[in-house]
Write a protein that holds these residues in place. Structure first.
Motif, mmCIF file in Angstrom:
data_model
loop_
_atom_site.group_PDB
_atom_site.id
_atom_site.type_symbol
_atom_site.label_atom_id
_atom_site.label_comp_id
_atom_site.label_asym_id
_atom_site.label_seq_id
_atom_site.Cartn_x
_atom_site.Cartn_y
_atom_site.Cartn_z
ATOM 1 N N GLY A 86 -47.629 60.230 -28.832
ATOM 2 C CA GLY A 86 -46.926 60.615 -30.046
ATOM 3 C C GLY A 86 -45.434 60.407 -29.984
ATOM 4 O O GLY A 86 -44.790 60.227 -31.021
ATOM 5 N N VAL A 87 -44.853 60.409 -28.788
ATOM 6 C CA VAL A 87 -43.410 60.243 -28.679
ATOM 7 C C VAL A 87 -42.965 58.886 -29.211
ATOM 8 O O VAL A 87 -41.845 58.738 -29.710
ATOM 9 C CB VAL A 87 -42.963 60.419 -27.207
ATOM 10 N N LEU A 88 -43.843 57.887 -29.143
ATOM 11 C CA LEU A 88 -43.481 56.552 -29.624
ATOM 12 C C LEU A 88 -43.361 56.503 -31.139
ATOM 13 O O LEU A 88 -42.805 55.542 -31.685
ATOM 14 C CB LEU A 88 -44.518 55.525 -29.144
ATOM 15 N N ARG A 89 -43.872 57.524 -31.823
ATOM 16 C CA ARG A 89 -43.778 57.596 -33.287
ATOM 17 C C ARG A 89 -42.748 58.634 -33.739
ATOM 18 O O ARG A 89 -42.567 58.836 -34.946
ATOM 19 C CB ARG A 89 -45.146 57.946 -33.875
ATOM 20 N N ASP A 90 -42.098 59.278 -32.777
ATOM 21 C CA ASP A 90 -41.128 60.326 -33.083
ATOM 22 C C ASP A 90 -39.740 59.684 -33.209
ATOM 23 O O ASP A 90 -38.985 59.594 -32.240
ATOM 24 C CB ASP A 90 -41.152 61.385 -31.979
ATOM 25 N N ARG A 91 -39.388 59.250 -34.409
ATOM 26 C CA ARG A 91 -38.135 58.524 -34.607
ATOM 27 C C ARG A 91 -36.888 59.368 -34.331
ATOM 28 O O ARG A 91 -35.923 58.866 -33.738
ATOM 29 C CB ARG A 91 -38.089 57.942 -36.021
ATOM 30 N N PRO A 92 -36.843 60.641 -34.723
ATOM 31 C CA PRO A 92 -35.660 61.445 -34.379
ATOM 32 C C PRO A 92 -35.450 61.562 -32.864
ATOM 33 O O PRO A 92 -34.320 61.461 -32.382
ATOM 34 C CB PRO A 92 -35.967 62.801 -35.021
ATOM 35 N N TYR A 93 -36.538 61.761 -32.120
ATOM 36 C CA TYR A 93 -36.399 61.865 -30.667
ATOM 37 C C TYR A 93 -35.965 60.524 -30.082
ATOM 38 O O TYR A 93 -35.205 60.476 -29.106
ATOM 39 C CB TYR A 93 -37.716 62.314 -30.042
ATOM 40 N N TRP A 101 -31.577 66.471 -36.968
ATOM 41 C CA TRP A 101 -32.721 65.775 -37.566
ATOM 42 C C TRP A 101 -33.983 66.017 -36.747
ATOM 43 O O TRP A 101 -35.040 66.363 -37.273
ATOM 44 C CB TRP A 101 -32.405 64.277 -37.644
ATOM 45 N N ALA A 102 -33.857 65.892 -35.427
ATOM 46 C CA ALA A 102 -35.022 66.066 -34.560
ATOM 47 C C ALA A 102 -35.512 67.509 -34.565
ATOM 48 O O ALA A 102 -36.725 67.768 -34.586
ATOM 49 C CB ALA A 102 -34.688 65.623 -33.132
ATOM 50 N N SER A 103 -34.588 68.469 -34.555
ATOM 51 C CA SER A 103 -35.005 69.870 -34.524
ATOM 52 C C SER A 103 -35.641 70.287 -35.840
ATOM 53 O O SER A 103 -36.537 71.137 -35.869
ATOM 54 C CB SER A 103 -33.807 70.772 -34.189
ATOM 55 N N ALA A 104 -35.200 69.689 -36.954
ATOM 56 C CA ALA A 104 -35.829 69.984 -38.241
ATOM 57 C C ALA A 104 -37.265 69.494 -38.262
ATOM 58 O O ALA A 104 -38.145 70.127 -38.858
ATOM 59 C CB ALA A 104 -35.035 69.332 -39.368
ATOM 60 N N ARG A 105 -37.514 68.382 -37.571
ATOM 61 C CA ARG A 105 -38.873 67.836 -37.519
ATOM 62 C C ARG A 105 -39.764 68.633 -36.577
ATOM 63 O O ARG A 105 -40.959 68.784 -36.799
ATOM 64 C CB ARG A 105 -38.826 66.376 -37.045
ATOM 65 N N SER A 106 -39.157 69.163 -35.488
ATOM 66 C CA SER A 106 -39.964 69.837 -34.469
ATOM 67 C C SER A 106 -40.000 71.343 -34.622
ATOM 68 O O SER A 106 -40.796 72.006 -33.972
ATOM 69 C CB SER A 106 -39.425 69.490 -33.074
ATOM 70 N N GLY A 107 -39.091 71.900 -35.440
ATOM 71 C CA GLY A 107 -39.038 73.340 -35.599
ATOM 72 C C GLY A 107 -38.209 74.041 -34.546
ATOM 73 O O GLY A 107 -38.240 75.253 -34.438
ATOM 74 N N SER A 108 -37.405 73.296 -33.769
ATOM 75 C CA SER A 108 -36.550 73.899 -32.758
ATOM 76 C C SER A 108 -35.340 74.542 -33.444
ATOM 77 O O SER A 108 -35.060 74.321 -34.610
ATOM 78 C CB SER A 108 -36.090 72.840 -31.763
#
Length: 404
Positions: free
Chosen positions: A209-216, A393-400
């Motif tokens: 899944g990390v390969l599809r996680d654009r913010p990360y 951006w990444a934290s909004a996607r992950s809920g961090s």
């Protein structure tokens, strides 16, 4: 021993902390020796021209970069302790094989094995630490391991210096044997740590899944740009000293001593100030500015070699701030059940910096002079400033927790 679940890390026991640190020290001593003597060994003993050495190492780290995510995923699904032990043994085998190669083809093959095993081992170790340490303590624990790493590298570099002084094939081969033995000892120490229950496979979505996680991916790219500081002291500054300054030859060793000593003494203190994503982004932002200042000071070295000492002090300060912030970000934005693959992906920044950094930065400095140094510094400052929006951006996607 009952395996620990991957989703809820327990407080790190004193013996587990000691085991992680001892394993880190065991292989870092050999690594320090390897870093000092490997180029001389491959050139003088194996007889490879510099272009082939550079190509082989570049291809090896490229292979490692590609293997990082799959091996991190393997650590998630099979358990990070067992995978880390296996990859430590594989690294030992690769180092031992270096002492036997006598052709470019064999060197290239072993370099790929070495790069793959080292990159995968780093991802598996990070996943193991994430499983054993609660989120609030991961950055501090990683700082302890980084300080231990630098202590081991310093010891190994000293042994490497003795081998260079002796300048014999037997002396070089002995250090390769020491490095291989260090990884075997590290494997044995890791095996004594608590086992971690493998994470279940995701019910839906891509296995990687990390390969599809654009913010990360964006966060990882920004971190990779900042990691271009890595070849500054080992490659760029020595060439700058030789071509543009009147500094004595031993100045290079002094700069490396400032770097390793600074991390050994102060990394843990710096990391204690980073406790969440907001503070991590602030640390990275300041790191970029400090690295800009370091580059500007290095540019002044032709006017007096003491500027080199100030530049090295600023650079190690930026390095420690970046390390503390990036550890918190890399762990904090990764799902607990996929720490291995996410750490494997985040770790590709190191491989990119090792592959591209020397060529890019050397060209900028040697061709551009002072202007080249300022371009590099501006690159660090810009990347540092860009980290907070990317983390938001990444934290909004992950809920961090949101960064500012």
């Amino acid at each position: 021993m009952t395996p620990l679940p991957t989703s809820t890390a327990r407080p790190l026991r004193r013996d587990s902390r000691r085991g992680l640190a001892q394993a880190q020290f065991a292989n870092s001593v050999g690594d320090g020796a390897y870093l000092v003597v490997s180029a001389f060994y491959f050139a003088k003993v194996v007889g490879l021209p510099p272009a082939q050495i550079g190509l082989g190492l570049t291809v090896g780290w490229a292979a490692g970069m590609l293997a990082g995510v799959p091996l991190g995923h393997l650590a998630d699904r099979r358990g990070p302790r067992g995978v880390a032990v296996a990859l430590a043994v594989a690294t030992a085998a690769a180092v031992a094989a270096f002492a036997l190669v006598r052709s470019f083809e064999a060197f290239l093959l072993v370099a790929c094995l070495y790069g793959i095993a080292q990159t995968g081992l780093s991802a598996a170790r990070q996943a193991l630490l994430a499983a054993l340490v609660p989120p609030a303590g991961r950055t501090a624990a990683r700082a302890v391991l980084q300080s231990t790493l630098n202590g081991g590298l310093a010891v190994g570099a000293g042994l490497g210096g003795v081998a260079l002084w002796l300048d014999t094939p037997a002396g070089y081969t002995a250090l390769f044997a020491l490095d291989a033995a260090g990884f075997l000892v590290a494997a044995a120490l890791l095996l004594r740590l608590p086992a971690v229950r493998p994470a279940p496979a995701p019910a839906t979505g891509s296995r990687l899944g990390v390969l599809r996680d654009r913010p990360y991916a964006l966060v990882t790219l920004i971190n990779a740009v900042l990691l271009f500081y890595m070849p500054l002291l080992s490659v760029v500054v020595p060439l700058w000293i030789a071509g543009r300054t009147s500094a004595p030859s031993w100045a290079v060793a002094t700069l490396l001593l400032i770097n390793t000593g600074g991390v050994l003494l102060f990394q843990v203190r710096v990391a204690r100030r980073v406790r969440d994503l907001r503070e991590a982004c602030s640390s990275v932002r300041v790191a970029g500015l400090v690295m800009l200042a370091a580059c500007a000071v290095f540019a002044l070295a032709p006017y007096g070699w003491p500027f080199l000492l100030l530049g090295a002090a600023l650079l190690v300060g930026g390095e420690m701030l970046l390390a503390a912030g990036s550890w918190e970000i890399g762990f904090g934005l990764a799902p607990d059940d996929r720490q291995g693959q996410y750490q494997g992906f985040f770790g590709t920044g190191t491989a990119v910096a090792r592959m591209l950094g020397p060529a890019v930065l050397t060209a900028l400095v040697l061709d551009g002079g002072t202007a080249g140094w300022l371009v590099i510094g501006a690159m660090f400052a810009t990347a540092g400033a860009a980290m907070a929006p990317a983390v938001r951006w990444a934290s909004a996607r992950s809920g961090s927790a949101e960064a500012t």
